[in-house]
Enzyme design. Sequence first.
Site, PDB file in Angstrom:
ATOM      1  CG  ASP A 132      -1.794  -1.224   1.346  1.00 41.28           C
ATOM      2  OD1 ASP A 132      -2.101  -1.831   0.312  1.00 41.28           O
ATOM      3  OD2 ASP A 132      -2.145  -1.587   2.484  1.00 41.28           O
ATOM      4  CD  GLU A 168      -9.569  -1.865  -1.660  1.00 42.00           C
ATOM      5  OE1 GLU A 168     -10.013  -1.880  -0.499  1.00 42.00           O
ATOM      6  OE2 GLU A 168      -9.040  -2.857  -2.184  1.00 42.00           O
TER       7      GLU A 168
END
Length: 563
Positions: A59, A235
């Site tokens: 991430d 997302e």
Amino acid sequence: MKTFFTKPLFAIAVLFLSENSSAQIFSDFIYKGNDKIYVENPLKENEFYSPVLQGCYPDPSITRKGNDYYLVNSSFSMFPGVPVFHSNDLVNWRQIGHVLDRPSQLKVEKAGFSEGIYAPDIKYNPYNDTFYMVTTQIASGIGNMIVKTKDPEKGWSEVQKLNFDGIDPSIFFDDNGKAYIVHNDAPPKGTEQYSGHRVIKIWDYDLEKDQVVAGTDKIIVNGGVDITQKPIWIEGPHLYKKDGKYFLMCAEGGTGGNHSEVIFMSDHPKGPFVPAANNPILTQRYFPKDRKDKVDWAGHADLVETPDGKYYGVFLGIRPNEKNRVNTGRETFILPVDWSGTYPVFQNGLVPMKPKLKMPDGAKNQTGQNGFFPNGNFTFNDHLKNSQLDFRWIAMRGARENFISSTKNGLKINPFTTNIKAKAPVSALFHRQQHASFEATVSLDFKPKSEKELAGITCYQSENSNYVFGLTKKEKDFYLVLARTEKGNSTLVSSEKITLSKNIRLQVMAEEDNYQFRYSVDGKNFHNLGGKVSGDILSTDVAGGFTGSLIGLYATSSNDIQP
């Protein structure tokens, strides 16, 4: 040059430390990678490897101030949390610390390994010369939160809880001084159309109060690029502005084989946003499963503009081993981005990815030198005798200083009364597994007093999935034991009575999915315990969750592994 070091070590008494346990001194740790991909693809003078951060660094988010780039990653229940890296050229990265390095900021004591910190976003605001890091802390009721600093190397503020639900927040600073937060959320109650249906919301953000402005929230993406196709898990949103237009980039498809990155455009930060006709702009989902040097799951990206107007994107991807298992976890990759047209496109992000990239203009590869993070088949040596600890060593659910102390002979681990299966702080110091094939070796000075004491190495994917290879006692004899924990249930793989006269060397070796645990009592000749065992439980596809495997220096006074 700055190194990876952090604050001096000091032991802090805590309630669950064992009071009368034996000394457990670890020294001379060596980690060595041996992946075929690097042997078969040596670097030329003008090349570097991607991923730039190997192992569990998922991430990624990136920002720039002047010539300085800063990058952060998810850290889940690792402590300290959110590693932060600095670079001047996007190739050579130096870890300068962690964003969440204090118990007051990070409350993960009871969190599972794949809980804790999700999807941090780092952004620099030139209007107040301040860096912001916004993330979701899945623990202790904190939820979405933000911290800030004037200098990412000198520590971050206390946590400000943000008043909205959902996950994956990111912050955007417009060129008129206004600020916004975008994030993933559930669709309004009663409107969910299918499993995995999510929305992207935007809020006005008050820079004086460091809080979203109540009542300003708006859904700007419902479902994904085309809700009629039932896209899942829109997302990881990021908002950008270029040539007067606003661009919203998101991950879509879930963190797995269908993962991708998609892009939308609008005339206003609150939409309406129109998806690009050529979505996705990054994915690896269309290619043969048995392709050579496979990179998969590419997505969850962030963009940065260089001082000369070029663009690069960082994103997560995985490199499965020969059995398609994901022991190294989700890693940080980088690609140049072509934004010569209306929408950005990751260069070679829609073809099977290659292990090497061309160096940006003016950059020189300094991997592993001058304090820069190594990549490729590197060797990391740490004698563990320095009063400062390398930033790569992390703990689980609590501060390292709660159980370690520095001695002239090595690092002392003061064992907790919890063991490795506890959903609680454990007395283990972890280094990420960064290669499919590797070996890690450490010296251990330890003579257990009872069967409740154990010290050694753990290969740890979670509290429910791990191996423990350690030294313990049964009656008057010393034993080495190897145990496998799967779904929280432990099984003794093998044990062996040994004679202790001095330090013992412990080693874990992996060749893709095959792991071996070995020991040496003379420092030269190594003996295997338990044969070859499968690394399956150290893989995301078997163990579940979002993390990669860690190699831990571990001690406990609540050992339950009996020879």
